[in-house]
Design a protein around this motif. Structure first.
Motif, PDB file in Angstrom:
ATOM      1  N   ILE A 238      -5.458 -15.758 -16.764  1.00 32.91           N
ATOM      2  CA  ILE A 238      -6.126 -15.919 -15.468  1.00 32.91           C
ATOM      3  C   ILE A 238      -5.150 -16.473 -14.437  1.00 32.91           C
ATOM      4  O   ILE A 238      -5.125 -16.023 -13.277  1.00 32.91           O
ATOM      5  N   ALA A 239      -4.332 -17.429 -14.827  1.00 31.41           N
ATOM      6  CA  ALA A 239      -3.337 -17.982 -13.909  1.00 31.41           C
ATOM      7  C   ALA A 239      -2.348 -16.904 -13.476  1.00 31.41           C
ATOM      8  O   ALA A 239      -1.965 -16.830 -12.293  1.00 31.41           O
ATOM      9  N   LEU A 240      -1.953 -16.043 -14.405  1.00 30.78           N
ATOM     10  CA  LEU A 240      -1.033 -14.957 -14.059  1.00 30.78           C
ATOM     11  C   LEU A 240      -1.699 -13.970 -13.106  1.00 30.78           C
ATOM     12  O   LEU A 240      -1.059 -13.462 -12.173  1.00 30.78           O
ATOM     13  N   LEU A 241      -2.983 -13.700 -13.302  1.00 29.48           N
ATOM     14  CA  LEU A 241      -3.706 -12.811 -12.395  1.00 29.48           C
ATOM     15  C   LEU A 241      -3.827 -13.434 -10.998  1.00 29.48           C
ATOM     16  O   LEU A 241      -3.754 -12.723  -9.990  1.00 29.48           O
ATOM     17  N   CYS A 242      -4.004 -14.742 -10.935  1.00 31.45           N
ATOM     18  CA  CYS A 242      -4.019 -15.421  -9.626  1.00 31.45           C
ATOM     19  C   CYS A 242      -2.666 -15.282  -8.934  1.00 31.45           C
ATOM     20  O   CYS A 242      -2.592 -15.067  -7.717  1.00 31.45           O
ATOM     21  N   ALA A 243      -1.592 -15.392  -9.713  1.00 33.53           N
ATOM     22  CA  ALA A 243      -0.255 -15.215  -9.141  1.00 33.53           C
ATOM     23  C   ALA A 243      -0.103 -13.813  -8.582  1.00 33.53           C
ATOM     24  O   ALA A 243       0.449 -13.613  -7.484  1.00 33.53           O
ATOM     25  N   PHE A 244      -0.597 -12.824  -9.329  1.00 31.49           N
ATOM     26  CA  PHE A 244      -0.501 -11.436  -8.867  1.00 31.49           C
ATOM     27  C   PHE A 244      -1.305 -11.237  -7.584  1.00 31.49           C
ATOM     28  O   PHE A 244      -0.836 -10.580  -6.637  1.00 31.49           O
ATOM     29  N   ALA A 245      -2.508 -11.829  -7.524  1.00 34.49           N
ATOM     30  CA  ALA A 245      -3.345 -11.692  -6.330  1.00 34.49           C
ATOM     31  C   ALA A 245      -2.683 -12.347  -5.123  1.00 34.49           C
ATOM     32  O   ALA A 245      -2.655 -11.775  -4.022  1.00 34.49           O
ATOM     33  N   ILE A 246      -2.145 -13.538  -5.310  1.00 37.99           N
ATOM     34  CA  ILE A 246      -1.495 -14.230  -4.193  1.00 37.99           C
ATOM     35  C   ILE A 246      -0.254 -13.481  -3.740  1.00 37.99           C
ATOM     36  O   ILE A 246       0.033 -13.385  -2.532  1.00 37.99           O
ATOM     37  N   MET A 247       0.494 -12.899  -4.669  1.00 36.96           N
ATOM     38  CA  MET A 247       1.656 -12.102  -4.287  1.00 36.96           C
ATOM     39  C   MET A 247       1.234 -10.937  -3.387  1.00 36.96           C
ATOM     40  O   MET A 247       1.846 -10.685  -2.338  1.00 36.96           O
ATOM     41  N   LEU A 248       0.180 -10.218  -3.768  1.00 36.32           N
ATOM     42  CA  LEU A 248      -0.289  -9.093  -2.962  1.00 36.32           C
ATOM     43  C   LEU A 248      -0.795  -9.545  -1.594  1.00 36.32           C
ATOM     44  O   LEU A 248      -0.546  -8.888  -0.573  1.00 36.32           O
ATOM     45  N   LEU A 249      -1.502 -10.667  -1.562  1.00 42.71           N
ATOM     46  CA  LEU A 249      -2.048 -11.153  -0.292  1.00 42.71           C
ATOM     47  C   LEU A 249      -0.931 -11.612   0.650  1.00 42.71           C
ATOM     48  O   LEU A 249      -0.980 -11.358   1.856  1.00 42.71           O
ATOM     49  N   LEU A 250       0.076 -12.282   0.108  1.00 44.12           N
ATOM     50  CA  LEU A 250       1.205 -12.694   0.947  1.00 44.12           C
ATOM     51  C   LEU A 250       1.977 -11.478   1.445  1.00 44.12           C
ATOM     52  O   LEU A 250       2.460 -11.465   2.587  1.00 44.12           O
ATOM     53  N   TRP A 251       2.078 -10.466   0.607  1.00 46.54           N
ATOM     54  CA  TRP A 251       2.706  -9.206   1.055  1.00 46.54           C
ATOM     55  C   TRP A 251       1.947  -8.620   2.238  1.00 46.54           C
ATOM     56  O   TRP A 251       2.540  -8.202   3.236  1.00 46.54           O
ATOM     57  N   GLN A 252       0.611  -8.600   2.132  1.00 45.97           N
ATOM     58  CA  GLN A 252      -0.193  -8.047   3.213  1.00 45.97           C
ATOM     59  C   GLN A 252      -0.032  -8.869   4.490  1.00 45.97           C
ATOM     60  O   GLN A 252       0.072  -8.326   5.589  1.00 45.97           O
ATOM     61  N   ILE A 253       0.013 -10.177   4.358  1.00 49.11           N
ATOM     62  CA  ILE A 253       0.196 -11.045   5.528  1.00 49.11           C
ATOM     63  C   ILE A 253       1.548 -10.785   6.173  1.00 49.11           C
ATOM     64  O   ILE A 253       1.666 -10.737   7.409  1.00 49.11           O
ATOM     65  N   TYR A 254       2.566 -10.572   5.356  1.00 51.21           N
ATOM     66  CA  TYR A 254       3.903 -10.373   5.929  1.00 51.21           C
ATOM     67  C   TYR A 254       4.024  -9.033   6.644  1.00 51.21           C
ATOM     68  O   TYR A 254       4.585  -8.949   7.736  1.00 51.21           O
ATOM     69  N   GLY A 316       0.848 -25.889  -0.912  1.00 47.42           N
ATOM     70  CA  GLY A 316       1.870 -25.853   0.127  1.00 47.42           C
ATOM     71  C   GLY A 316       2.663 -24.567   0.180  1.00 47.42           C
ATOM     72  O   GLY A 316       3.084 -24.141   1.259  1.00 47.42           O
ATOM     73  N   GLY A 317       2.879 -23.908  -0.973  1.00 48.93           N
ATOM     74  CA  GLY A 317       3.668 -22.685  -0.975  1.00 48.93           C
ATOM     75  C   GLY A 317       3.094 -21.606  -0.069  1.00 48.93           C
ATOM     76  O   GLY A 317       3.751 -21.164   0.883  1.00 48.93           O
ATOM     77  N   PRO A 318       1.853 -21.149  -0.329  1.00 41.45           N
ATOM     78  CA  PRO A 318       1.258 -20.146   0.562  1.00 41.45           C
ATOM     79  C   PRO A 318       1.101 -20.640   2.001  1.00 41.45           C
ATOM     80  O   PRO A 318       1.246 -19.860   2.946  1.00 41.45           O
ATOM     81  N   LEU A 319       0.821 -21.936   2.180  1.00 38.60           N
ATOM     82  CA  LEU A 319       0.670 -22.469   3.534  1.00 38.60           C
ATOM     83  C   LEU A 319       1.978 -22.361   4.309  1.00 38.60           C
ATOM     84  O   LEU A 319       1.994 -21.929   5.478  1.00 38.60           O
ATOM     85  N   VAL A 320       3.098 -22.741   3.685  1.00 40.57           N
ATOM     86  CA  VAL A 320       4.392 -22.639   4.355  1.00 40.57           C
ATOM     87  C   VAL A 320       4.716 -21.183   4.670  1.00 40.57           C
ATOM     88  O   VAL A 320       5.237 -20.863   5.752  1.00 40.57           O
ATOM     89  N   ALA A 369      -8.829 -18.490  -0.438  1.00 33.19           N
ATOM     90  CA  ALA A 369      -8.583 -18.811   0.971  1.00 33.19           C
ATOM     91  C   ALA A 369      -7.690 -17.772   1.636  1.00 33.19           C
ATOM     92  O   ALA A 369      -7.911 -17.392   2.786  1.00 33.19           O
ATOM     93  N   LEU A 370      -6.687 -17.297   0.910  1.00 33.65           N
ATOM     94  CA  LEU A 370      -5.832 -16.244   1.458  1.00 33.65           C
ATOM     95  C   LEU A 370      -6.616 -14.953   1.665  1.00 33.65           C
ATOM     96  O   LEU A 370      -6.438 -14.243   2.661  1.00 33.65           O
ATOM     97  N   GLY A 371      -7.487 -14.652   0.712  1.00 35.73           N
ATOM     98  CA  GLY A 371      -8.218 -13.403   0.791  1.00 35.73           C
ATOM     99  C   GLY A 371      -9.286 -13.371   1.853  1.00 35.73           C
ATOM    100  O   GLY A 371      -9.636 -12.295   2.344  1.00 35.73           O
ATOM    101  N   VAL A 372      -9.799 -14.537   2.251  1.00 34.87           N
ATOM    102  CA  VAL A 372     -10.893 -14.585   3.224  1.00 34.87           C
ATOM    103  C   VAL A 372     -10.500 -13.874   4.509  1.00 34.87           C
ATOM    104  O   VAL A 372     -11.241 -13.043   5.031  1.00 34.87           O
ATOM    105  N   HIS A 373      -9.331 -14.193   5.036  1.00 33.89           N
ATOM    106  CA  HIS A 373      -8.953 -13.619   6.323  1.00 33.89           C
ATOM    107  C   HIS A 373      -8.359 -12.221   6.178  1.00 33.89           C
ATOM    108  O   HIS A 373      -8.530 -11.379   7.054  1.00 33.89           O
ATOM    109  N   VAL A 374      -7.693 -11.961   5.060  1.00 33.03           N
ATOM    110  CA  VAL A 374      -7.026 -10.667   4.905  1.00 33.03           C
ATOM    111  C   VAL A 374      -8.023  -9.555   4.620  1.00 33.03           C
ATOM    112  O   VAL A 374      -7.897  -8.444   5.143  1.00 33.03           O
ATOM    113  N   LEU A 375      -9.024  -9.840   3.797  1.00 27.66           N
ATOM    114  CA  LEU A 375      -9.888  -8.782   3.289  1.00 27.66           C
ATOM    115  C   LEU A 375     -11.227  -8.660   3.991  1.00 27.66           C
ATOM    116  O   LEU A 375     -11.902  -7.645   3.840  1.00 27.66           O
ATOM    117  N   PHE A 376     -11.643  -9.669   4.746  1.00 29.85           N
ATOM    118  CA  PHE A 376     -12.972  -9.628   5.346  1.00 29.85           C
ATOM    119  C   PHE A 376     -12.887  -9.338   6.834  1.00 29.85           C
ATOM    120  O   PHE A 376     -11.895  -9.662   7.486  1.00 29.85           O
TER     121      PHE A 376
END
Length: 395
Positions: A238-254, A316-320, A369-376
């Motif tokens: 589950i932790a690895l899947l969270c890492a994968f999700a955050i990686m994709l969301l940060l990619w979309q933000i960038y 802090g990582g995603p926030l920065v 929190a990352l997904g709220v703004h990107v996906l909705f």
């Protein structure tokens, strides 16, 4: 394919803007150095040593950034520039291999790799441009070389200074960053002319995008390596899947409207993106590094309470990263994506209670929190199409 060394070294503005295969290999080598830095950050238990790792990250990033600026101004198909890329790759490997030694007090190898990369590049450029009788380009290369010689003295002195090393190295990297921001003011030569920044092509923007995309892969690579050394259980997956999700969301933000931002800036403020990108992308890269380090820890121990240091890394990582991307957008368009930033500030409200929660739960909340703004939707308008593709600009 290479060309002869006698051709003009300065890139033609009507030339290809695609990255060469050697440049892509150069990026891969540096991303490997970043993965080593992420792992080293995860292993540190004190804030002072964590800051030291970030200082070394800045040195690694600055080597990549200045070398990429070199392949933007000069033709990467020319043999001298290819030699510079190869030297930079060797320097990156040297810095990455010596990172653990630096934290144990043996720092001369790191300093020599960093200083050697910049000094060799400057010598190759100045000597080649002198033979080609290109005075303006030679003056540019001389300015860069002068300031790296100034900071290089401090890097070497710091490596031999014992406990005072970090203060000297902080001064050295500050000289590197501030001299670039001031356009390398050099005795008898002055500063780099602004028109040399204005000639930036789409090549440099593509290079930054490619590097960030490759660096984002460390968010999944680092915890995957940790999982391969640990027991393969449900919570770690589950932790690895969270890492994968955050990686994709940060990619979309960038990537969201990145091309539109660059086109607008190149039309209204030529050269500005090339001057601010090294600094804003350093912030973005710190976000990637911290996020990867946090998942290295979470995959290793997904249950139990979450220490304060872990909390700050996880949140802090995603926030920065988001703040770095927001600053980049603001400096190019004078518009701040406040909703995007605000959505990532929400996990900070959980800090007083999150210490008693398991780390895997905290990472899931950050991903949400990352997904709220990107996906909705936002006011009836989605920022993404299905498949996470960016919306076209309104026309």
């Amino acid at each position: 394919m290479t060309t002869g060394g006698s051709a003009a070294l300065v890139r033609r503005l009507d030339g290809s803007t695609r990255a060469t295969l050697l440049e892509l290999l150069f990026d891969v080598v540096f991303v490997a150095a970043l993965a080593q830095t992420s792992k080293l950050l995860a292993d540190q238990e004190s804030w002072a040593r964590s800051l030291a790792v970030l200082l070394m990250l800045t040195a690694i990033w600055w080597t990549w950034s200045v070398t990429s600026t070199t392949t933007e101004f000069y033709d990467p198909q020319q043999r001298p520039i290819q030699a510079i890329l190869m030297v930079a790759m060797v320097g990156s490997v040297g810095m990455a291999a010596s990172l653990p030694m630096v934290t144990r007090g043996q720092s001369l190898a790191f300093a020599l790799a960093y200083v050697g990369t910049h000094v060799v590049r400057g010598i190759v450029l100045v000597s080649t441009l002198y033979r080609q009788q290109h005075p303006s380009a030679m003056a540019r290369a001389t300015r860069f070389l002068f300031w790296f010689l100034v900071s290089g003295v401090l890097w070497i002195v710091g490596a031999m200074a014992g406990t005072a090393r970090w203060w000297i190295w902080t001064t050295a990297i500050a000289i590197d960053l501030l001299s670039a921001a001031a356009r390398y003011p050099t005795p008898w030569l002055g500063r780099v002319p602004l028109d040399q920044y204005d000639r930036t092509t789409a090549h440099l923007g593509e290079r930054y995008q490619q590097f960030v995309i490759l660096a984002l892969g460390d968010i999944i690579l680092v915890p995957t390596l940790e999982l391969s050394r640990s027991e393969f259980d449900r919570l770690r997956i589950i932790a690895l899947l969270c890492a994968f999700a955050i990686m994709l969301l940060l990619w979309q933000i960038y990537v969201y409207r990145a091309g539109e931002l660059r086109e607008t800036a190149s039309a209204s403020m030529p050269g500005r993106s090339s001057r601010i990108a090294p600094y804003t992308h350093l912030v973005i890269l710190v976000g990637v590094l911290v996020t990867a380090a946090s998942f290295d820890l979470v995959v290793d121990r997904p249950t139990g309470t979450t220490p304060v240091r872990w909390l700050l890394l996880i949140i802090g990582g995603p926030l920065v990263f988001v703040l770095g991307r927001a600053v980049f957008a603001y400096l190019l368009s004078v518009r701040v994506p406040w909703r995007r930033v605000a959505s990532q500030l929400l996990p900070l409200l959980l800090l007083p209670w999150a210490g008693g929660w398991p780390p895997v739960l905290v990472t899931a909340i950050v991903a949400l929190a990352l997904g709220v703004h990107v996906l909705f939707p936002r006011g009836g308008r989605r920022e993404t199409r299905r498949g996470l593709g960016p919306r076209p600009p309104a026309g």
